[in-house]
Write an enzyme that holds these catalytic residues in place. Sequence first.
Site, PDB file in Angstrom:
ATOM      1  N   SER A 117       0.843  -1.201   0.000  1.00 38.01           N
ATOM      2  CA  SER A 117       0.000   0.000   0.000  1.00 38.01           C
ATOM      3  C   SER A 117       0.873   1.243   0.000  1.00 38.01           C
ATOM      4  O   SER A 117       1.779   1.355   0.830  1.00 38.01           O
ATOM      5  CB  SER A 117      -0.911   0.031   1.233  1.00 38.01           C
TER       6      SER A 117
ATOM      7  N   THR B 214       7.389   2.179   4.107  1.00 44.84           N
ATOM      8  CA  THR B 214       8.308   1.502   3.189  1.00 44.84           C
ATOM      9  C   THR B 214       7.810   1.615   1.751  1.00 44.84           C
ATOM     10  O   THR B 214       8.591   1.861   0.832  1.00 44.84           O
ATOM     11  CB  THR B 214       8.493   0.025   3.597  1.00 44.84           C
ATOM     12  N   CYS B 215       6.509   1.468   1.558  1.00 44.73           N
ATOM     13  CA  CYS B 215       5.936   1.563   0.211  1.00 44.73           C
ATOM     14  C   CYS B 215       6.090   2.987  -0.339  1.00 44.73           C
ATOM     15  O   CYS B 215       6.388   3.180  -1.517  1.00 44.73           O
ATOM     16  CB  CYS B 215       4.473   1.160   0.216  1.00 44.73           C
ATOM     17  N   ASP B 216       5.871   3.969   0.516  1.00 43.93           N
ATOM     18  CA  ASP B 216       6.054   5.374   0.160  1.00 43.93           C
ATOM     19  C   ASP B 216       7.498   5.591  -0.291  1.00 43.93           C
ATOM     20  O   ASP B 216       7.757   6.150  -1.369  1.00 43.93           O
ATOM     21  CB  ASP B 216       5.718   6.237   1.383  1.00 43.93           C
TER      22      ASP B 216
ATOM     23  N   THR C  25       8.266   3.850  -3.679  1.00 44.42           N
ATOM     24  CA  THR C  25       7.677   4.557  -4.815  1.00 44.42           C
ATOM     25  C   THR C  25       8.444   5.838  -5.104  1.00 44.42           C
ATOM     26  O   THR C  25       8.725   6.158  -6.266  1.00 44.42           O
ATOM     27  CB  THR C  25       6.186   4.821  -4.562  1.00 44.42           C
TER      28      THR C  25
END
Length: 166
Positions: free
Chosen positions: A54, A59-61, A64
């Site tokens: 998500s 971590t996803c932020d 990306t």
Amino acid sequence: MPNVTFKGNPVTVLGNEVKVGDQAPDFTVLANDTSAVTLADSKGKVRIISVVPSVDTGTCDAQTRRFNEEAAKLGNAVVLTISVDLPFAQGRWCAANGIENVQTLSDHRELSFATAYGVHVKELRLLARSVFVIDANDKVVYVQYVPEMTEHPDYEAAIEAAKSVL
């Protein structure tokens, strides 16, 4: 299938494991405007497919953002970030964070990508963190299924793999 954990706990990953040398499987996901996007839509380009659980998590932020920075330097390459976040939420997140070089795509409707690339986490209905690099002829040249979903992928290895086929 790869062994994957989420916060140290084993999870069940469903779908077809993809390996280097495979012909990249097709998929249908949704753009931020809910239009359908397939692998063929980026044919002729090198693709880095960055898969995140998500975009609303740390971590996803960071993943990306990192690929967004690298995408600007890669010429004939595109970066696709795929999650099960709703398309509208992805669009808002990109706008709020200045993400312009990565195309965020949603697999929430059919889990088409999740099944084709072996990243569907059954218990959470999320995608397992992973990175795939596909050359301009749809051949898989790099695969990383990140063993612990809360950890970062190997950015440098993925970027080098993309550069090697540009």
